[in-house]
Write a protein that holds these residues in place. Structure first.
Motif, PDB file in Angstrom:
ATOM      1  N   ASP A 689      65.241  21.393  66.795  1.00 19.82           N
ATOM      2  CA  ASP A 689      65.629  20.365  65.924  1.00 19.82           C
ATOM      3  C   ASP A 689      64.589  20.251  64.847  1.00 19.82           C
ATOM      4  O   ASP A 689      63.402  19.785  65.283  1.00 19.82           O
ATOM      5  CB  ASP A 689      65.687  19.113  67.011  1.00 19.82           C
ATOM      6  N   CYS A 690      64.980  20.563  63.670  1.00 19.54           N
ATOM      7  CA  CYS A 690      64.278  20.488  62.639  1.00 19.54           C
ATOM      8  C   CYS A 690      64.095  19.328  61.644  1.00 19.54           C
ATOM      9  O   CYS A 690      63.984  19.440  60.411  1.00 19.54           O
ATOM     10  CB  CYS A 690      63.731  21.765  61.850  1.00 19.54           C
ATOM     11  N   ALA A 691      64.609  18.167  62.157  1.00 17.54           N
ATOM     12  CA  ALA A 691      65.024  17.003  61.540  1.00 17.54           C
ATOM     13  C   ALA A 691      63.791  16.604  60.608  1.00 17.54           C
ATOM     14  O   ALA A 691      63.749  16.113  59.511  1.00 17.54           O
ATOM     15  CB  ALA A 691      65.602  15.948  62.098  1.00 17.54           C
ATOM     16  N   ALA A 692      62.660  16.659  61.266  1.00 20.06           N
ATOM     17  CA  ALA A 692      61.287  16.014  60.631  1.00 20.06           C
ATOM     18  C   ALA A 692      60.915  17.058  59.497  1.00 20.06           C
ATOM     19  O   ALA A 692      60.544  16.331  58.377  1.00 20.06           O
ATOM     20  CB  ALA A 692      60.168  15.987  61.821  1.00 20.06           C
ATOM     21  N   ALA A 693      61.175  18.176  59.566  1.00 22.51           N
ATOM     22  CA  ALA A 693      60.781  19.038  58.457  1.00 22.51           C
ATOM     23  C   ALA A 693      61.599  18.759  57.325  1.00 22.51           C
ATOM     24  O   ALA A 693      61.203  18.642  55.846  1.00 22.51           O
ATOM     25  CB  ALA A 693      60.842  20.707  58.641  1.00 22.51           C
ATOM     26  N   ARG A 694      63.088  18.311  57.626  1.00 22.34           N
ATOM     27  CA  ARG A 694      63.961  18.372  56.494  1.00 22.34           C
ATOM     28  C   ARG A 694      63.726  16.903  55.917  1.00 22.34           C
ATOM     29  O   ARG A 694      63.549  16.696  54.688  1.00 22.34           O
ATOM     30  CB  ARG A 694      65.346  18.409  56.980  1.00 22.34           C
ATOM     31  N   SER A 695      63.439  15.813  56.790  1.00 23.80           N
ATOM     32  CA  SER A 695      63.096  14.656  56.113  1.00 23.80           C
ATOM     33  C   SER A 695      61.778  14.410  55.479  1.00 23.80           C
ATOM     34  O   SER A 695      61.773  13.912  54.487  1.00 23.80           O
ATOM     35  CB  SER A 695      63.585  13.516  57.243  1.00 23.80           C
ATOM     36  N   GLU A 696      60.744  14.785  56.195  1.00 17.73           N
ATOM     37  CA  GLU A 696      59.569  14.335  55.658  1.00 17.73           C
ATOM     38  C   GLU A 696      58.837  15.476  54.640  1.00 17.73           C
ATOM     39  O   GLU A 696      58.225  15.033  53.727  1.00 17.73           O
ATOM     40  CB  GLU A 696      58.409  14.411  56.911  1.00 17.73           C
ATOM     41  N   LEU A 697      59.157  16.794  54.810  1.00 15.37           N
ATOM     42  CA  LEU A 697      58.980  17.459  53.798  1.00 15.37           C
ATOM     43  C   LEU A 697      60.078  17.794  52.706  1.00 15.37           C
ATOM     44  O   LEU A 697      59.609  18.360  51.445  1.00 15.37           O
ATOM     45  CB  LEU A 697      58.725  19.261  54.464  1.00 15.37           C
ATOM     46  N   GLY A 698      61.152  16.998  52.843  1.00 14.58           N
ATOM     47  CA  GLY A 698      62.275  17.057  51.846  1.00 14.58           C
ATOM     48  C   GLY A 698      62.518  18.779  51.865  1.00 14.58           C
ATOM     49  O   GLY A 698      62.812  19.190  50.686  1.00 14.58           O
ATOM     50  N   TRP A 699      62.730  19.415  52.822  1.00 15.86           N
ATOM     51  CA  TRP A 699      63.120  20.803  53.025  1.00 15.86           C
ATOM     52  C   TRP A 699      64.422  21.070  53.194  1.00 15.86           C
ATOM     53  O   TRP A 699      65.240  20.208  53.948  1.00 15.86           O
ATOM     54  CB  TRP A 699      62.266  21.299  54.132  1.00 15.86           C
ATOM     55  N   SER A 700      65.170  21.917  52.311  1.00 17.71           N
ATOM     56  CA  SER A 700      66.408  22.088  52.464  1.00 17.71           C
ATOM     57  C   SER A 700      66.649  23.767  52.512  1.00 17.71           C
ATOM     58  O   SER A 700      66.968  24.328  51.647  1.00 17.71           O
ATOM     59  CB  SER A 700      67.177  21.617  51.302  1.00 17.71           C
TER      60      SER A 700
END
Length: 725
Positions: A689-700
């Protein structure tokens, strides 16, 4: 006049005190050979990088380490040196040693030109010293059998000999492109040619007029040109000679075929076998059957002997190892036997022979007609564009797969970048920019790190070492990471970004869902050394963050694929030529991520505020299984792989069997007990679950199956396909 003629070398009282100069790949083979030689002591090692010299000395329990040959000889008594450096340093180092009264044993090639070899041969003769060159292939069991067969006239008058060296030169695809071998299109023949030419001279004699064709030219990222295929024809009296070299990807084959009036012989260096084929007194049909049975019997007996020597060597019941190690061991033993008995050197390693080998290799290059007038070296600072602004971003490991893509994206984002590399594999033309500079240095050297730090605000640590033992990982991976952290603290950088790995998690069937809150494997000490070293480095940086306010961010990429990486990825399975042993049944979706997306996350990690002390896993949506990957790979490459879906217990039992042998022989690596969960983690059945990277880093990341296939498989495959053309 040579040492072979006059035998004026002074006798050595007591054990022969020996040192190794140059601690690269070949050094460990020489260290083992020296240890097995009678009445010889390995008492010192020397490397221009003192850290590497000390690490090598520590792993082999060598008392002394130096960064200068002259200093070593001044401070301790040395009777002999093994010079294992790049060939362009052989002449100067050997001359220094001979002038100091020290015997010299060189790795091939002896020098880079015959005139240098002449000077060394004459100097050794004047000083009464031994000068040997390790043409180790000539000491393999298979070649010894072929040599005796040819020289004893068992095959009758020889009519034809074919030498094949079909072996990919990985540096052409992966670097380091500054390697001496790649600096000039003729250097590959000076480096590899001695294997064939020394055998040719030993079996047949001096060749006559040469006909040479060099083709399949490749232009390397640094602008150097290399020819991957060489075909040479010559004669020695009545004997026709063919020599073939191919450095492109393909099935490896290093063979010698000899045809005589009374029979033929086929030598396979990699299998260490040599089979003789001769007529029998039987009628044609029965003769054919008898000969085929005879060849099979020879192959079976020799293959069993090779395996037996290897097994008994591992059990320390015999002082033997694999065929390559044995050949170096025997050439080394021959050298020391001559010194101890004050007798002429074996002709296979004598200085005069090595001098002729180089002369013939130079003739091959000249006869090819290729342009060797330009030698490519590292561009001088004056050749690089003036910087538009001082660099504020420093990258360690920029020459790697992810590092190159990171530098591309940093430059595209407008950053001024400095990359510290030891031996650059960076495509300099692509990165020739007024916002990019290269700093030469070693990540394990504090002075080099401090030299690279002025003006730097952000540091990326992507570097990692290729090691075999835990001690090597500690010395070359873990401790350098501590050093980077300390230097970053002293320099007051705004942020240090470290790349760990998801391999440090337990990711087997019972792992469930993994997030950044999931602890690294509690049994990390029983995991593979790479996963353990990365976890150890993370612990060091995390401690510095908590107790010394080191502003660190840790990113853990998944199975990274894409342009610049190898298409035969060990995250999918264990590859060996056309065989892939998949970790498990290959049905679960693997934690793939594109290299371009990993680099994008790394760039985001210096843009996003307030994330110091945090860690992020970088895995795309679950899109591909191992079966999907391998099917697409085979379709795009138009090849057929032998795919074996192996249960994890098979890998574990094989590892356990090796460990039992290590325990029995008291191998230093026996302290790590094999772990089933370590092997099971390779199946990557966990959910990430990489939700943190997507939300906090703005990673897509891509999150698109076709893009994952096109860029991940196709992008990695493209350079490989080009290399096979």
């Amino acid at each position: 006049m040579t040492i072979n003629q006059v035998n004026r070398a002074p006798a050595v009282s007591g054990p022969i005190r020996t040192a190794i100069v140059g601690t690269g790949y070949i050094a460990e083979f020489h260290a083992r050979a020296i240890r097995e030689a009678a009445d010889v002591q390995l008492i010192a090692t020397c490397d221009a990088n003192l850290g590497r010299a000390k690490a090598f000395a520590g792993s082999w329990s060598i008392p002394l380490a130096f960064d200068s040959l002259s200093k070593m000889m001044q401070e301790t008594r040395i009777d002999c040196v093994h010079i294992l450096t790049p060939p362009d340093l052989h002449f100067s180092l050997a001359k220094t040693a001979l002038e100091a009264g020290v015997h010299v044993f060189l790795e091939k090639p002896m020098c880079t030109m015959a005139a240098e070899a002449d000077e060394l041969v004459n100097l050794a003769a004047e000083r009464g010293l031994y000068l040997g060159v390790s043409h180790n292939f000539l000491f393999s069991a298979a070649f010894v059998r072929l040599r005796e067969t040819v020289h004893s006239k068992q095959l009758g008058p020889i009519d034809h000999i074919t030498f094949n060296h079909f072996y990919e030169l990985g540096q052409i695809r992966f670097g380091p492109f500054e390697n001496w071998m790649l600096r000039n299109p003729g250097n590959v023949i000076l480096e590899t040619g001695p294997h064939l030419v020394s055998a040719l001279l030993d079996l047949a004699g001096t060749p006559e007029t040469l006909s040479v064709t060099a083709d399949r030219k490749v232009t390397l990222p640094n602008g150097a040109e290399i020819y991957r295929r060489w075909r040479m024809r010559t004669t020695v009296g009545r004997i026709a000679i063919d020599l073939n070299i191919n450095f492109a990807p393909g099935f490896p084959q290093r063979t010698i075929y000899v045809r005589g009036l009374f029979g033929s012989a086929l030598l396979d260096f990699d299998a260490d076998t040599c089979v003789i084929d001769q007529r029998t007194p039987l009628d044609v049909d029965f003769d054919r059957f008898k000969r085929s049975r005879g060849i099979a019997a020879q192959m079976r007996a020799q293959a069993l002997a090779v395996l037996t020597r290897y097994g008994l060597g591992k059990l320390k019941l015999m002082r033997r190892g694999n065929p390559y190690q044995n050949s170096i061991q025997d050439s080394t033993a021959a050298f020391y036997t001559a010194i101890r008995k004050l007798q002429p050197l074996d002709v296979r390693i004598a200085g005069n022979t090595a001098r002729e080998v180089i002369e013939r290799c130079v003739e091959i290059v000249k006869a090819s007609g290729i342009d060797t007038s330009v030698t490519t070296a590292a561009p001088a600072s004056a050749d690089r564009p003036l910087l538009a602004a001082p660099p504020t971003v420093l990258v360690f490991g920029g020459a790697g797969f992810i590092g190159k893509e990171l530098i591309r994206q940093l430059l595209a984002a407008g950053y001024c970048v400095r990359a510290m590399v030891r031996n650059s594999t960076l495509p300099l033309d692509e990165f020739r920019s007024d916002r990019f500079e290269i700093s030469r240095g070693d990540i394990g050297n504090r002075a080099d790190l401090e030299r690279a730090m002025p003006g730097i605000e952000f540091v990326y640590h992507l570097a990692h070492a290729q090691c075999k033992t835990w001690g090597e990982y500690l010395a070359n991976d873990v401790e350098p990471t501590r050093l980077v952290g300390e230097v970053c603290l002293a320099a007051g950088v705004k942020r240090l970004i470290y790349t760990g790995t998801i391999d440090s998690y337990y990711a087997g069937a019972k792992a469930g869902t993994i997030t950044e809150a999931t602890p690294l494997d509690p049994n990390i000490r029983r995991r593979n050394y790479y996963a353990r070293a990365k976890a150890e480095a993370e612990d060091i940086l995390t401690d510095m963050s908590q107790n010394q306010q080191l502003p660190v961010v840790i990113l853990r990429p998944g199975i990274v694929i894409g342009h610049g990486g190898g298409p035969f990825h060990w995250g999918v399975g264990r590859f060996s030529e056309n065989v892939c042993e998949v970790w498990g049944d290959g049905r679960n979706k693997l934690p793939f991520v594109l290299v371009s997306d990993v680099a994008a996350a790394l760039v985001r990690a210096i843009k996003v505020p307030g994330i110091e002390g945090k860690s992020y896993n970088l895995i795309d949506s679950p899109l591909l299984t191992a079966q999907d990957y391998l099917q697409d790979l085979q379709e795009r490459a138009d090849l057929r792989l032998t795919v074996l879906y192996q249960p994890i217990w098979k890998f574990y039992l094989a590892d356990l069997a090796k460990w039992i042998v290590k325990v029995l022989v008291k191998h230093p690596d026996a302290t790590r007990t094999p772990s089933f969960s370590d092997w099971e983690s390779r199946t990557q059945k966990a959910q990430f679950d990489c939700a943190a990277a997507r939300s906090e880093l703005g990673w897509s990341p891509a999150s698109d199956r076709q893009r994952m296939l096109d860029e991940g498989v196709g992008g990695a495959l493209q350079p490989w396909l080009e290399a096979t053309k």
